[in-house]
Write an enzyme that holds these catalytic residues in place. Structure first.
Site, PDB file in Angstrom:
ATOM      1  N   ASP A 185       0.866  -1.180   0.000  1.00 58.03           N
ATOM      2  CA  ASP A 185       0.000   0.000   0.000  1.00 58.03           C
ATOM      3  C   ASP A 185       0.900   1.227   0.000  1.00 58.03           C
ATOM      4  OD1 ASP A 185      -2.340   1.738   0.406  1.00 58.03           O
ATOM      5  OD2 ASP A 185      -3.342  -0.109   1.030  1.00 58.03           O
ATOM      6  N   HIS A 258      -3.035   2.999  -4.515  1.00 54.57           N
ATOM      7  CA  HIS A 258      -2.394   2.467  -3.302  1.00 54.57           C
ATOM      8  C   HIS A 258      -0.980   1.967  -3.622  1.00 54.57           C
ATOM      9  CE1 HIS A 258      -5.836   2.794  -0.581  1.00 54.57           C
ATOM     10  NE2 HIS A 258      -6.599   2.482  -1.620  1.00 54.57           N
ATOM     11  N   GLU A 322     -10.122   2.497  -4.967  1.00 52.86           N
ATOM     12  CA  GLU A 322      -9.763   3.882  -4.658  1.00 52.86           C
ATOM     13  C   GLU A 322      -8.599   4.424  -5.501  1.00 52.86           C
ATOM     14  OE1 GLU A 322     -11.027   3.971   0.036  1.00 52.86           O
ATOM     15  OE2 GLU A 322      -8.988   3.378  -0.421  1.00 52.86           O
TER      16      GLU A 322
END
Ligand code: TNX
Length: 523
Positions: A185, A258, A322
């Protein structure tokens, strides 16, 4: 004798008079090749607290006084790599007979058998003055759902191999069969990749970490360099540790978003190769994502080429959540890619990205799985969806004919607060008491039977932004993961939360206490 307090509760348990005692002379007998590992594991589980020797022998049959594990046949894995987990246990006053079709079923039975003993059996040191007896009982058990997972984010905070194995051991005790390992991440890259050494040299460490809440400004940082990663040898060790317990590890490499830690190490895969990024020190969503070009896609495939050598799991997680499109919108190169592939917009470009990676994984006989955003703009066949933004996404994926896992943040985000006490440690937000987890329906009730077939099961999430140490992880995970395990294994409509709490307080807390594991003291 009283009924044992088992979690998850088996489908059928019939108690009878009398009991079986384990003693100095008790042997563990493995009948069939697949019984050997479960028998050895059972011995390892029972020796420390009882201090009995528990010799493990292989034989064609057992005798009076023995604990016998018998593998009856060799069931094949299904198209998703799942095997039958059905088992039975017969406890009579003079022997224990544990049977299953394969070693995985025997492993589930071993966990039930441990819970039939006094909770002190979970201790790692000799316990004195305990009557090691088990009620006579006949158990027939099998799970309702195939995917019973727990996730663990080791990027936001790093956890050692020992801690990860401890987490897996706790999952095994609750008959989870999937460990979803979130390895990368923005805040840290945790897996050694030989082709790209800077991923861990640079990407595995950050120069500080946010203090307190991400949304309080100005942000403050501790200024302490921290991080870590797993070597490939360590990864193999963890995979083997999980496999011995019948747990499949689904590794996740999150892309194209990420990815800030990776871009800090290899700026050429970002959207502004001249920009020097560092590994992110606070939480939230980074706008720095991979560029959508062939070199970045090749980079991801190269990483997966090493990942699939380490992880035998049928499912490989490619993230996809995301990914803010800000950088792509503003990049001439990304806009050229749009034109080149005749795509309408940036979400379609992300689809193409995910599609290419998915193709690579399918060519290697794996099933790609990603967070539900991967459905935006169309998703290729043979890709599974992990639905996290709500139950509706589970239905959407199932209706489109994608296998899906219910990881809805309404019921499975164990990084959310579990009570409204002012004493709760800082968490990301939310409100998810254990009782609500116990109302979780992995298969949404509004699906048709045909759609419901695509729901593989469900999974709990441990995002570790606000969990800086492993005791805190256990505190957030349990007892909610225990409640979840029961909802996934045996979601009977008749069962009451109050009965789960009774079993929790009667024996399950004591099991945690015996093994020095932490659990929230509610409900
Ligand atoms: C959303 S769930 C994320 C994570 C965060 C989490 C915090 C998902 C696919 N993405 O990056 O850690 O919320 O609850």
């Amino acid at each position: 004798m009283e009924k044992a307090s088992l979690i998850p509760e088996p489908v059928k348990a019939k108690y009878a008079k009398g009991h079986f005692s384990i003693a100095e002379f008790t042997r563990i007998v493995a009948v069939g090749n697949g019984a050997v590992n479960p028998a050895e594991l059972l011995g390892e589980y029972l020796r420390p607290a009882s201090s009995f020797p528990f010799p493990v022998i292989t034989a064609l049959e057992g005798a009076a006084g023995d604990i016998i594990l018998r593998e009856n046949s060799r069931a094949e894995a299904d198209e998703c790599g799942f095997v039958c987990e059905k088992y039975s246990i017969e406890v009579s006053d003079d022997y224990v007979l544990i049977e299953a079709e394969n070693s995985t079923g025997l492993l589930r039975a071993v966990q039930t058998f441990r819970q039939l003993l006094p909770p002190e059996i979970f201790a790692d040191k000799e316990q004195s003055g305990i009557d090691w007896i088990i009620p006579c009982v006949s158990i027939k058990d099998a799970p309702a759902l195939r995917w019973r997972g727990m996730h663990f984010d080791v990027s936001r905070h790093f956890f050692s191999v020992k801690e990860v194995c401890n987490y897996i051991e706790l999952l095994a005790q609750h008959k989870f069969n999937i460990f979803h390992w979130h390895l990368t991440d923005d805040q840290g890259w945790r897996i050694e990749i030989n082709k790209y050494p800077r991923l861990t040299e640079i990407g595995a460490f950050r120069d500080g970490t946010l203090i307190g809440c991400n949304s309080v400004f100005p942000r403050r940082y501790d200024g302490k360099r921290c991080g870590g990663f797993y070597t490939q040898a360590e990864i193999r060790e963890v995979v083997a540790f999980a496999a011995r317990r019948g747990i499949m590890i689904v590794p996740e490499i999150d892309m194209p978003g990420h990815m800030q830690a990776a871009i800090a190490a290899y700026p050429e895969f970002g959207n502004n190769p001249s920009m020097r990024l560092s590994v992110r020190q606070h939480w939230g969503i980074s706008q720095n994502i991979l560029n959508p070009g062939p070199a970045a896609i090749q980079f991801c495939c190269d990483v997966f080429a090493e990942v699939i050598k380490l992880f035998p799991s049928k499912f490989i997680h490619l993230g996809g959540d995301e990914a803010l499109k800000y950088e792509w919108e503003n990049s001439a190169y990304a806009n050229e890619q749009l034109v080149k592939y005749h795509l309408p917009d940036m979400p379609a470009l992300q689809c193409r990205f995910i599609g290419e990676i998915g193709k690579f994984l399918r060519e290697h006989d794996r099933i790609p799985i990603g967070w539900d955003e991967i459905m935006e703009g169309g998703l290729s066949e043979g890709t599974a969806v992990m639905s996290w933004r709500g139950e509706d996404e589970v239905g959407t994926a199932a209706r489109l004919g994608h296998y899906t896992v219910n990881a809805s943040n309404t019921h499975t985000y164990f990084d959310y607060y579990q009570s409204d006490s002012a004493l709760e440690p800082l968490a990301i937000g939310g409100d998810l008491p254990c009782e609500k987890v116990y109302r979780y329906q992995a298969v949404p009730v509004n699906l048709t039977p045909e759609e419901a077939k695509f729901v593989l099961g469900g999974q709990g999430q441990i995002w570790s932004e606000y969990m800086a140490n492993f005791a805190h992880v256990q505190y957030m995970a349990f007892p909610r993961a225990a409640a979840l395990s029961e909802r996934l294994w045996n979601p009977s409509a008749k069962r009451r939360f109050s009965d789960f709490v009774r079993r929790l307080n009667d024996a399950h807390r004591a099991r945690f206490f015996a093994q020095n594991a932490v659990m929230h003291d509610l409900p």
